[in-house]
Each structure stands twice: as C-alpha cells, then as structure tokens.
Enzyme design. Structure first.
Site, short mmCIF file in Angstrom:
data_model
loop_
_atom_site.label_atom_id
_atom_site.label_comp_id
_atom_site.label_asym_id
_atom_site.label_seq_id
_atom_site.Cartn_x
_atom_site.Cartn_y
_atom_site.Cartn_z
N ASP A 92 0.80 -1.23 0.00
CA ASP A 92 0.00 0.00 0.00
C ASP A 92 0.83 1.28 0.00
OD1 ASP A 92 1.04 -0.30 2.53
OD2 ASP A 92 -0.86 -0.16 3.60
N HIS A 93 2.10 1.19 0.39
CA HIS A 93 2.91 2.41 0.51
C HIS A 93 3.55 2.80 -0.82
CE1 HIS A 93 2.36 1.96 4.78
NE2 HIS A 93 3.12 3.00 5.04
N ASP A 118 4.21 -1.16 11.23
CA ASP A 118 3.74 0.17 10.88
C ASP A 118 3.15 0.78 12.14
OD1 ASP A 118 2.91 1.83 8.18
OD2 ASP A 118 1.63 2.24 9.92
N ARG A 127 -0.32 12.86 10.25
CA ARG A 127 1.00 13.47 10.49
C ARG A 127 1.19 14.68 9.60
NH1 ARG A 127 4.04 7.73 11.12
NH2 ARG A 127 3.52 7.58 13.33
N SER A 134 7.08 7.30 12.81
CA SER A 134 6.88 5.99 12.20
C SER A 134 7.65 4.88 12.89
CB SER A 134 7.27 6.06 10.73
OG SER A 134 8.51 5.46 10.52
N ARG A 152 9.53 2.88 11.16
CA ARG A 152 10.54 2.43 10.20
C ARG A 152 11.87 2.12 10.88
NH1 ARG A 152 10.08 8.25 7.29
NH2 ARG A 152 7.93 7.53 7.44
#
Ligand code: MIC
Ligand code: SF4
Length: 646
Positions: free
Chosen positions: A62-63, A117, A377, A537, A539
């Site tokens: 989806d990203h 995520d 965000r 995030s 990440r």
C-alpha cells in the site's frame, strides 16, 4: 481488570503485568506493509524458518504503489513470492491501506496484533491489543517468537454525551492530543470507556485509536460491544465477535473526561499533530489543497459523509481537491450507492486507494501552500514540500474548506446526516492471495529477487571502549521522517547502501559522507538529540541505516518507544542524559570518548562520557532490560537470534 490487562494477561508469556516492567506476549496476528515488509521478510528468511507460526499473517502492499522506476515493482514481486512460500496472505497493490483492510477483513476482538507500521493500533477500534513495531520484531513474531514490551500504565478516556453534527472522531483524538501532547506518553495505553463509546461506530473508534499513535503511546483500545458485533456482521464475520469490557471495578492510572457534546471542530496546525487549535480560530485562512484519505479517515463512513456534503456542489476553483479511499470495499460501496458520481461531479481528483499523498509519494503542495489533510501526520516536509503548511482536520472540515476556499467551521454550514454502516458491505477478497495456504506455505516456492532486493545488514559486537564523534546534534521532537525520509526516497527501502545516502537528509545532507568517512577511519558516530527523539513511524531503517553508517550510540534527552526498540535491535546504544544540561556540553563535530562502554551497558547502564574537544564530562544512562543489554552487546537482534536466543 481493565481491557488492556485482560487481553495482555491472556497472552502473557513471561514477566508480570506491573507497569514499567518488561513483559513478553504471544502474538496472534501480524501485518506488514511493503515499505517495511521487504526488510522484515528478508530478516525472516535469514532466520531460516520454513513458515509463519502465527494464527494469521498478512503482507500488504500500500505504501510504494507509485512505481516510478522498477524498484517498487521488484519489491512487490519479492513480497508476493515470500508470502506464497511462508504461508502469509498477500494483499495486492490496489486492495487498499493495510490498517483499513485489516479492520475490514481480519481484525478480531481480544486478539493481539503487531504490525511493522506505527498505525497498527487502528485495530484497537475492534477491541484488539494492536501495536506498531519495527520490522525485525514482526519477523520474530511471524516465526512464533514472543513480543517484548514494557507493561503499560493504562489511562482511561471516559466519553460521555454525543458528537454534534459536523464534529467527528478526528476532533475527539485531536482533543486527546491537545491534552496529552505528542511526547511524554511512552509506556501508556489509552483505554476508551463510558456511555459515549456506544455512539461511535467502529470506523470512528479506529480513527481515534489510529491517531493515538501520535501521542507516542503503546496503543489505544475500545471495548468490543454490540456496535463491534454489527460491524463484523456487516463484514460477514459475526463469528469473529466476542464481547470485551473492563470490569466495573477496574483501575486506571488516571482518567481523562471528554463530553462529546461539547467538542468543536479542531485542527492540528503545522508542523506537529499535537499543535491543536479550533477550526473557528483559523477560519478565513486561504487553502490551496485539500486531501481526504490516509488510514485515519478513509472509511466508508467518512467518504459517504464527504459525498453527501458535496452532492450538487462544486469545489472552489483555487483548491486542488483529492480523495484517496481506504480500500476497494470503500470504492465499491461508493459506486454502488452512486456516491462516486457526486464526488466526481463536485470536482474531486480520485486517487488510488493507497497511502499515496500521506507519505509524500505524490500530491506535494506548491511552495508555501496551505494544505488541509485528513491524515495523521503533518511533520515539516513530509508532504514533499518543505515550505508547505499542512493542517490535519476531519473530513467534514476538509469539505467545508474545499467548497469555500478558506478554512471554515463545518458546524456553521450545512451538515450531513449520520452515516449508518450497511447491513452487508460488498465483500470481494480476490486481491488477497494465498488464503488457502495461509499458515502452511509452499516450501518449494521460488523467491523472486530483482536488483533492488539487497542484503540484511549485520551488526558487530559493541567494542569495550571507543572514540567517537558527535556527528550531528539535533533539537527536540526529531521524527523518523527527519532521520530517514520517505517520499521520493522510499523506493530504496530494500537497498540499505542506497537508502543510507539519505540519513538526516532534511537536517544535514552531508551527514552520510561525514558518517561514512568516520566509520571507515574507525571512529564511531554518535547522534545527539533533544526531547522525544524518534517520533512518528515504526521504520527500522531509521536505526538500520545509521548502524550501516557506523552509528554506535544516540544520546537524547528522551526517546520514543518504537524508535528506542529499533535502536536496540540494531545494536545502537540508546542513552539519555542523566542531567539534561549535558546536552549543552556538546557541539556538532566534538570528539567524544566512551571509555568502558561495554561494561557500563552490561552493568547499570550509566557512564561518564568525556568530550575530548572541550574537556567537559557528562553522565549518560541506557535504561535497558537484561535482554536488551544482551542484544546491544552482541550487535543487534539478528546476532542475538543467531546465537540461539529469542
Ligand atoms: C508512516 O506513516 O510514516 C509510515 C510510512 O506508514 C510508517 C512506516 C514506514 O515508514 O514505512 C509508519 O508509520 O510506521
Ligand atoms: Fe499509510 Fe499514511 Fe497510514 Fe502511514 S499514516 S500507514 S503512510 S496512510
């Protein structure tokens, strides 16, 4: 017990549920998305496990769906092949945003979910304990390993009353952000309760738990009740429903009261989600762009409301107006009810049902533009335009501005009737692949590896002592978007040497070169930071790429939960200043001596660092659990696992 204690205690593998102490829990479900998932699956592969050991694992794409260049498509092909082999359900690009899809098709009250995520807490709207984590922690959970976390302190948010027309779930979570801020909430769970809960449907509850992430809490959770049952029944999943409520005598660390009927439309102003003001106080400000979507506000409830408000109207000629639905189901529902037509006739630009604009993949605003978005965000530059002013608002406030061209209080214009969920949503699971082999996998399946699929970087044991440089000194609330930018750089997620070129790009574009030169000369790199370092995030690249560049320690005034865990997983020592004044004793470029660091980490975590440039000394502390100490000392979680521990 409260809801959090009930679910955690049923999943407890080790430790006691005493706030602040380390616990390990069994994980029922995992989710990954492509931007973090490629690395997570590479890590899973290198653990040598033949198939996932969870009740359910889903790999979403989806990203990275913009596909400028071959890299994204290479990642998708890799992820698809890994899902097939290891028994994971694969959600193809075009299916929708992971959190919205997981809520619709897989989330189950009372279960535990971790996802690579940070907005995984969306599942809390269904009564799950759903937590965001680094990809490596998710890889471990996919392999059947426990998830380690700090037993949370539980804050109750008691909702009474009912929202007025024009006010919606986004305004509730913005109120909570106004009260608690985006830092200082590490280790808490927000648990929603009270009569007002009944008045919120599941998508609205999930808007609240989704954006609870911006508080920096571990997660947020709602009870599972009749409203939850109706939602699951409409998804053809009534059998997944169980009621969950706190006991009447449950205790909480503190209680925050919100009377929903007194709430007014709110906005998060540039450049932080907790920088909250009333829409009324901003009214009249000219708007250049309005974008509706992201995992916070892209449900059928939200977009039908938008369509009802836009019906028969035209958007303002000076506003660029885009809509990105959360899932194919949402698009299909809008089409079935003729609502897509209302959106298109009003002048909306229909965007792909994916993360898209939210992560700065496209739709960057113009120079100095004002952009109103329904996302979660608004960090500086995240939109792709540094000078843009991004405000986060509800779908209702977004439409009001799209129609008038200026920020407008939606309660002062015509409002839409409440949207009921359909008796039965349109269900088409054809973009979820490998459901039949979920949990089993296909051992012989071939893994597809294009040139963008790199190797997992490996850390080295922490030296006894080292000489270092304060290669960069940054201020407060540095987000992972500052450390490891996404947007145009996102396509390098599975190629660490390429992605590492952009570490701290928005703050110091020369960081990579300086750090790499130090590393090659045998000098460790150290990052010096203010309060709430690593916001945002999940990440793990914000730890993995610095590790690759030879960063051995971060010293901050305070640090956020997921980032701290990621630093540990990649063998970087997460120090905080014992006396915050120590921060002032360091300037960028100073030479630092970490004598006896390995012994200090193995012991109390406290040590004295010498600034050899100025002669000053200051105390730092790494407050680590025994397991975290062992991980840092050996050079990261991959090495820890390779040494036979879990
Ligand atoms: C985000 O909203 O920042 C992301 C992109 O979804 C991240 C994950 C990532 O960086 O891939 C998140 O929130 O964890
Ligand atoms: Fe995607 Fe944005 Fe949600 Fe992150 S916050 S998962 S980028 S929609």
């Amino acid at each position: 017990m409260n809801i959090t204690e009930k679910i955690l205690s049923r999943h407890l593998v080790s430790g006691t549920l005493k706030p602040g102490s380390e616990i390990a829990i069994r994980i029922d479900q995992t989710l990954t998305q492509d931007a973090t998932g490629t690395m997570a699956f590479l890590q899973f592969e290198s653990m040598g496990i033949d198939r996932v050991r969870t009740e359910l694992s889903v790999s979403y794409v989806d990203h990275n769906t913009v596909q400028v260049g071959f890299e994204n498509a290479d990642d998708h092909a890799y992820l698809q092949s890994a899902a097939k082999k290891f028994g994971v359900i694969y959600s193809r690009a075009g299916n929708g945003i992971c959190h919205q899809l997981h809520l619709e098709r897989f989330g189950i009250p009372g279960k535990t979910l971790i996802g690579s995520d940070s907005h995984t807490p969306t599942g809390g709207g269904l009564g799950m304990i759903a937590i965001g984590a680094g990809g490596l922690d998710v890889a471990v959970a996919m392999g059947g390993g426990a998830f380690h976390l700090t037993a949370p302190r539980v804050v109750q948010v008691n909702l009474t009353g009912r929202l007025r027309p024009g006010v919606s779930a986004k305004d509730v979570i913005l109120k909570v952000l106004e009260r608690f801020g985006s830092s200082g909430n590490v280790g808490a769970v927000m648990e929603y309760a009270g009569e007002g809960v009944k008045t919120l449907d599941v998508p609205s509850r999930s808007t609240i738990t989704n954006m609870g992430t911006e508080l920096g809490v571990t997660t947020s959770v709602f009870p599972s009740d009749e409203v939850t049952r109706r939602f699951l029944a409409a998804q053809g999943r009534e059998a997944d429903w169980t009621p969950i409520a706190a006991d009447p005598d449950a205790t909480y660390e503190s209680v925050f009261e919100i009377d929903l009927s007194t709430l007014v439309p709110l906005a998060a102003c540039p450049h932080n989600p907790a920088n909250v003001a009333t829409i009324a106080s901003l009214a009249g400000k000219r708007v250049n762009q309005v974008l509706i979507g992201s995992c916070t506000n892209s449900s059928y409830r939200d977009l039908k409301t938008v369509a009802l408000l836009l019906k028969g109207r035209k958007i303002h000629p000076d506003v660029s107006f885009g809509i990105a639905p959360g899932s194919r189901q949402v698009v299909l529902e809008l089409a079935r009810e003729g609502l897509l037509q209302d959106l298109i006739l009003a002048g909306a630009r229909l965007l792909e049902n994916a993360c898209g604009f939210c992560i700065g993949n496209h739709q960057s605003p113009g120079t100095d533009a004002v952009s109103l978005r329904t996302g979660n965000r608004n960090f500086e530059g995240r939109s792709g335009t540094k000078s843009a002013q991004v405000y986060l608002v509800s779908p209702e406030s977004a439409v009001a501005a799209a129609l008038t061209g200026v920020i407008t209080d939606p309660t002062t214009v015509e409002t839409a009737p409440p949207v009921e969920i359909p008796d039965r949503y349109i269900i088409d699971d054809s973009l979820f692949l490998y459901r039949e082999t979920a949990g089993k996998g296909i051992p012989g399946a071939e893994i597809v590896r294009g040139p963008n699929i790199g190797a997992v970087p490996v850390g080295t044991p922490l030296p006894k002592s080292f000489a270092a440089q304060a290669t960069i000194k940054v201020g407060d609330k540095i987000t992972t978007d500052h450390i490891m930018p996404a947007g145009a750089r996102l396509k390098y997620r599975s190629n660490i040497p390429a992605y590492a070129k952009f570490v701290f790009e928005p703050l110091d574009p020369d960081f990579h070169d300086k750090a790499a030169a130090n590393r090659d000369a045998g000098v460790a790199n150290v990052i010096v930071a203010g309060e709430s370092y690593g916001q945002g995030s999940s990440r793990e690249h914000a730890a993995m790429c610095p590790m690759y560049l030879g960063v051995r320690a971060v010293i901050a005034k305070s640090m956020e939960r997921i980032h701290l865990a990621n630093l540990v997983n990649f063998g970087i020592v997460p120090f905080t200043f014992v006396d915050p004044a120590g921060y002032d004793a360091i300037a960028t470029g100073d030479a630092l001596a970490f004598d006896g660091i390995a012994d200090a980490v193995a012991g109390s975590g406290e040590m004295v660092v010498r600034n050899t440039t100025t002669g000053a000394t200051f105390k730092v502390k790494a407050a680590l659990t025994e397991r975290q100490k062992a991980i840092v000392l050996i050079g990261g979680l991959m090495q820890y696992i390779a040494s036979g521990r879990s």
